[in-house]
Design a protein around this motif. Structure first.
Motif, PDB file in Angstrom:
ATOM      1  N   ARG A 132       0.821  -1.210   0.000  1.00 13.33           N
ATOM      2  CA  ARG A 132       0.000   0.000   0.000  1.00 13.33           C
ATOM      3  C   ARG A 132       0.859   1.266   0.000  1.00 13.33           C
ATOM      4  O   ARG A 132       0.560   2.241  -0.689  1.00 13.33           O
ATOM      5  N   PHE A 133       1.950   1.240   0.783  1.00 13.00           N
ATOM      6  CA  PHE A 133       2.767   2.438   0.933  1.00 13.00           C
ATOM      7  C   PHE A 133       4.022   2.426   0.064  1.00 13.00           C
ATOM      8  O   PHE A 133       4.825   3.360   0.120  1.00 13.00           O
ATOM      9  N   GLY A 134       4.198   1.372  -0.711  1.00 14.32           N
ATOM     10  CA  GLY A 134       5.307   1.335  -1.653  1.00 14.32           C
ATOM     11  C   GLY A 134       6.674   1.206  -1.028  1.00 14.32           C
ATOM     12  O   GLY A 134       7.647   1.789  -1.516  1.00 14.32           O
ATOM     13  N   VAL A 135       6.776   0.414   0.052  1.00 14.19           N
ATOM     14  CA  VAL A 135       8.067   0.214   0.708  1.00 14.19           C
ATOM     15  C   VAL A 135       8.328  -1.279   0.860  1.00 14.19           C
ATOM     16  O   VAL A 135       7.399  -2.085   0.939  1.00 14.19           O
ATOM     17  N   PRO A 136       9.605  -1.687   0.904  1.00 15.13           N
ATOM     18  CA  PRO A 136       9.925  -3.105   1.086  1.00 15.13           C
ATOM     19  C   PRO A 136       9.624  -3.568   2.506  1.00 15.13           C
ATOM     20  O   PRO A 136       9.541  -2.764   3.443  1.00 15.13           O
ATOM     21  N   VAL A 137       9.489  -4.894   2.635  1.00 16.54           N
ATOM     22  CA  VAL A 137       9.113  -5.505   3.912  1.00 16.54           C
ATOM     23  C   VAL A 137      10.057  -6.656   4.231  1.00 16.54           C
ATOM     24  O   VAL A 137      10.357  -7.488   3.362  1.00 16.54           O
ATOM     25  N   SER A 138      10.522  -6.690   5.479  1.00 14.75           N
ATOM     26  CA  SER A 138      11.277  -7.824   6.007  1.00 14.75           C
ATOM     27  C   SER A 138      10.454  -8.485   7.102  1.00 14.75           C
ATOM     28  O   SER A 138       9.788  -7.803   7.882  1.00 14.75           O
ATOM     29  N   ILE A 139      10.498  -9.820   7.145  1.00 11.08           N
ATOM     30  CA  ILE A 139       9.805 -10.564   8.207  1.00 11.08           C
ATOM     31  C   ILE A 139      10.819 -11.464   8.898  1.00 11.08           C
ATOM     32  O   ILE A 139      11.607 -12.147   8.240  1.00 11.08           O
ATOM     33  N   LYS A 140      10.758 -11.487  10.232  1.00 16.25           N
ATOM     34  CA  LYS A 140      11.664 -12.343  10.997  1.00 16.25           C
ATOM     35  C   LYS A 140      10.895 -13.486  11.648  1.00 16.25           C
ATOM     36  O   LYS A 140       9.837 -13.270  12.249  1.00 16.25           O
ATOM     37  N   ALA A 141      11.428 -14.697  11.531  1.00 15.79           N
ATOM     38  CA  ALA A 141      10.842 -15.884  12.159  1.00 15.79           C
ATOM     39  C   ALA A 141      11.594 -16.195  13.444  1.00 15.79           C
ATOM     40  O   ALA A 141      12.826 -16.212  13.459  1.00 15.79           O
ATOM     41  N   ARG A 142      10.840 -16.471  14.496  1.00 18.93           N
ATOM     42  CA  ARG A 142      11.454 -16.668  15.807  1.00 18.93           C
ATOM     43  C   ARG A 142      11.149 -18.031  16.427  1.00 18.93           C
ATOM     44  O   ARG A 142      11.902 -18.480  17.295  1.00 18.93           O
ATOM     45  N   GLY A 143      10.056 -18.681  16.058  1.00 19.06           N
ATOM     46  CA  GLY A 143       9.754 -19.974  16.669  1.00 19.06           C
ATOM     47  C   GLY A 143       8.309 -20.359  16.470  1.00 19.06           C
ATOM     48  O   GLY A 143       7.921 -20.911  15.440  1.00 19.06           O
ATOM     49  N   ALA A 144       7.479 -20.058  17.475  1.00 17.30           N
ATOM     50  CA  ALA A 144       6.069 -20.442  17.410  1.00 17.30           C
ATOM     51  C   ALA A 144       5.353 -19.786  16.241  1.00 17.30           C
ATOM     52  O   ALA A 144       4.334 -20.304  15.772  1.00 17.30           O
ATOM     53  N   ASP A 145       5.873 -18.658  15.757  1.00 13.21           N
ATOM     54  CA  ASP A 145       5.215 -18.002  14.630  1.00 13.21           C
ATOM     55  C   ASP A 145       5.226 -18.889  13.386  1.00 13.21           C
ATOM     56  O   ASP A 145       4.319 -18.818  12.561  1.00 13.21           O
ATOM     57  N   ILE A 146       6.252 -19.755  13.253  1.00 11.44           N
ATOM     58  CA  ILE A 146       6.284 -20.728  12.164  1.00 11.44           C
ATOM     59  C   ILE A 146       5.779 -22.086  12.638  1.00 11.44           C
ATOM     60  O   ILE A 146       4.933 -22.714  11.990  1.00 11.44           O
ATOM     61  N   ALA A 182      10.170 -25.779   5.337  1.00 11.26           N
ATOM     62  CA  ALA A 182       9.254 -26.893   5.589  1.00 11.26           C
ATOM     63  C   ALA A 182       7.805 -26.437   5.658  1.00 11.26           C
ATOM     64  O   ALA A 182       6.888 -27.243   5.434  1.00 11.26           O
ATOM     65  N   ALA A 183       7.596 -25.157   5.966  1.00  6.26           N
ATOM     66  CA  ALA A 183       6.235 -24.608   6.009  1.00  6.26           C
ATOM     67  C   ALA A 183       5.724 -24.240   4.622  1.00  6.26           C
ATOM     68  O   ALA A 183       4.608 -23.734   4.496  1.00  6.26           O
ATOM     69  N   GLY A 184       6.537 -24.474   3.587  1.00  5.96           N
ATOM     70  CA  GLY A 184       6.094 -24.223   2.226  1.00  5.96           C
ATOM     71  C   GLY A 184       6.523 -22.896   1.655  1.00  5.96           C
ATOM     72  O   GLY A 184       5.967 -22.439   0.650  1.00  5.96           O
ATOM     73  N   ILE A 185       7.523 -22.265   2.273  1.00  2.00           N
ATOM     74  CA  ILE A 185       8.008 -20.963   1.802  1.00  2.00           C
ATOM     75  C   ILE A 185       9.364 -21.183   1.143  1.00  2.00           C
ATOM     76  O   ILE A 185      10.377 -21.383   1.823  1.00  2.00           O
ATOM     77  N   ASP A 186       9.389 -21.155  -0.165  1.00  2.00           N
ATOM     78  CA  ASP A 186      10.589 -21.457  -0.925  1.00  2.00           C
ATOM     79  C   ASP A 186      11.308 -20.157  -1.272  1.00  2.00           C
ATOM     80  O   ASP A 186      11.195 -19.629  -2.375  1.00  2.00           O
ATOM     81  N   ARG A 187      12.033 -19.618  -0.293  1.00  2.00           N
ATOM     82  CA  ARG A 187      12.711 -18.341  -0.463  1.00  2.00           C
ATOM     83  C   ARG A 187      14.054 -18.378   0.264  1.00  2.00           C
ATOM     84  O   ARG A 187      14.196 -19.073   1.270  1.00  2.00           O
ATOM     85  N   PRO A 188      15.036 -17.609  -0.172  1.00  2.00           N
ATOM     86  CA  PRO A 188      16.263 -17.478   0.622  1.00  2.00           C
ATOM     87  C   PRO A 188      15.956 -16.833   1.977  1.00  2.00           C
ATOM     88  O   PRO A 188      15.130 -15.921   2.069  1.00  2.00           O
ATOM     89  N   VAL A 189      16.621 -17.314   2.995  1.00  2.00           N
ATOM     90  CA  VAL A 189      16.426 -16.797   4.356  1.00  2.00           C
ATOM     91  C   VAL A 189      17.790 -16.466   4.949  1.00  2.00           C
ATOM     92  O   VAL A 189      18.714 -17.285   4.886  1.00  2.00           O
ATOM     93  N   ARG A 190      17.904 -15.285   5.525  1.00  2.00           N
ATOM     94  CA  ARG A 190      19.156 -14.878   6.164  1.00  2.00           C
ATOM     95  C   ARG A 190      19.078 -15.187   7.657  1.00  2.00           C
ATOM     96  O   ARG A 190      18.106 -14.810   8.331  1.00  2.00           O
ATOM     97  N   VAL A 191      20.081 -15.885   8.179  1.00  2.00           N
ATOM     98  CA  VAL A 191      20.131 -16.177   9.616  1.00  2.00           C
ATOM     99  C   VAL A 191      20.574 -14.921  10.352  1.00  2.00           C
ATOM    100  O   VAL A 191      21.606 -14.321  10.030  1.00  2.00           O
ATOM    101  N   HIS A 192      19.779 -14.531  11.344  1.00  2.00           N
ATOM    102  CA  HIS A 192      20.039 -13.306  12.116  1.00  2.00           C
ATOM    103  C   HIS A 192      19.892 -13.660  13.592  1.00  2.00           C
ATOM    104  O   HIS A 192      18.798 -13.648  14.151  1.00  2.00           O
ATOM    105  N   ARG A 193      21.015 -14.006  14.208  1.00  2.68           N
ATOM    106  CA  ARG A 193      20.981 -14.521  15.579  1.00  2.68           C
ATOM    107  C   ARG A 193      20.789 -13.400  16.597  1.00  2.68           C
ATOM    108  O   ARG A 193      21.091 -12.245  16.338  1.00  2.68           O
ATOM    109  N   THR A 194      20.323 -13.805  17.749  1.00  2.00           N
ATOM    110  CA  THR A 194      20.104 -12.864  18.846  1.00  2.00           C
ATOM    111  C   THR A 194      21.436 -12.390  19.416  1.00  2.00           C
ATOM    112  O   THR A 194      22.498 -12.882  19.044  1.00  2.00           O
TER     113      THR A 194
END
Length: 388
Positions: A132-146, A182-194
């Protein structure tokens, strides 16, 4: 200047000071970097009347809609959270509330990128807002969200669509990145540790901490929300089979009464304590004083409790869940055991039976730092903006 809109339904507030403290710490690190400006949107989900009259929800409803939180400008818009719908309408309710809110916000804060800090409902809402606002989006996976939302029938399709539609994906560990696939998302993922706050975890003398807390014998700490997924009952039954070993269960949640009943049934109230939820600032003493941090989670991404225990020089005993094999890589780090009480008892006993080289334990997480975390996040987000 990189202007980042951080969208985080997991973010601390006055009612829930420990809620998403890792997101808070990451965001503080990002905001402290040069040429970065951050605005936090931490939506608060509230049910419809009359459920909204429940004391817990009334306390959340009383939170300020905007405040300075530890130097961060945080907006807390309310959105409708319809119970008993398995999360089916969370994203729609969140997006409906955020469209007008962000439309107004862009007049004073022209954000370049949306950084969604949890895959659901933050991720799907962020993807729609980004378009809607014309900007890129990043999503981070942490655990239960996936592990939960990414496979639940009511929400899995929304999670997959968000993963495919986002401009960039982050995960807290390599195993979490594999779980995204495994959840069906076939995309490159960058590991970003705490990261780890080394001014607190690992800086406390163990003997001093034990003296302050009145600990004299072997102590196991089980740290996490009191919910079935965290497996405190398994650790409790394991410690019951280890005479002379104490256990502190640190956390709050709905399993408190059941755990208290089990302690009474086993007759071990003299060496087991339900500590309740503790401020995050109290944990360095507890983890420094413990001999073992045992957590029997059925699923994890990369648990902060693992990392903070290891940074404190305290070995961990955990199941083969999430990134367990990415941190328990040498005997000094602890043991990976089956998720059952007898296996946990054996693992805890094995750690207690051997002298611990605390420096070797701490070295396992030497690469984890909030400074590195912030720099990597800035580079990731700036790259998404440049790619546009």
């Amino acid at each position: 200047m990189l202007r980042v809109l951080t969208l985080a339904t997991l973010f601390p507030d006055a009612v829930r000071p420990n809620f998403g403290v890792f997101v808070e710490r990451q965001t503080l690190g990002l905001a402290a970097l040069e040429q970065v400006e951050v605005r936090v949107i931490a939506p608060v989900g509230l049910p419809p009347f009359p459920l909204s009259l429940h004391p817990g929800y009334r306390a959340l409803a009383a939170l300020p809609e905007q405040e300075m939180w530890k130097g961060l400008c945080v907006d807390r818009p309310r959105f409708l959270n319809v119970p008993a719908t398995q999360g089916r309408f969370h994203v729609a309710g969140l997006a409906r509330r955020l469209v007008p809110h962000l439309t107004r916000l862009r007049e004073s804060f022209a954000f370049d990128v949306i950084d969604a800090e949890f895959f659901f409902p933050d991720g799907p809402a962020a993807v729609g807002l980004g378009r809607r606002f014309g900007v890129p989006v990043s999503i981070k996976a942490r655990g239960a969200d996936i592990h939960h939302w990414g496979h639940a029938p009511a929400t899995a399709a929304q999670v997959r669509a968000a993963g495919q539609g986002a401009d960039g994906l982050l995960a807290v560990s390599q195993s979490m990145a594999d779980d995204i696939a495994a959840a069906g998302i076939d995309r490159p993922v960058r590991v970003h540790r705490t990261g780890i706050d080394r001014s607190r975890f690992g800086s406390i003398d163990r003997a001093d901490a034990r003296q302050r807390l009145g600990i004299t014998g072997p102590l196991v700490v089980s740290l996490g929300a009191l919910i079935p997924r965290k497996g405190h009952r398994i650790v409790l039954d394991a410690v019951a089979a280890l005479p002379g070993v104490g256990l502190w269960i640190v956390g709050g949640g709905p399993d408190h009464a059941a755990l208290a009943a089990r302690i009474a049934e086993l007759g071990i109230g003299d060496r087991v304590m339900l500590c309740g939820a503790m401020p995050h600032g109290d944990l360095p003493d507890v983890l420094a004083a413990a001999d073992v941090m045992a957590l029997a989670s059925s699923s994890e991404g990369l648990a902060n409790a693992w990392v903070e225990a290891l940074a404190s020089g305290t070995p961990i005993v955990i199941p083969d869940a999430g990134a367990a094999r990415e941190v328990v890589i040498v005997p000094a780090a602890g043991r990976i055991v089956a998720r059952e009480s007898s296996a946990f008892a054996q693992g805890i006993a094995a750690v207690l039976s051997q002298p611990v080289d605390r420096q070797a334990t701490q070295a396992v997480v030497e690469a984890f730092s909030w400074e590195r975390n912030a720099l990597e996040l800035r580079a990731h987000l700036a790259g998404l903006v440049a790619g546009r």
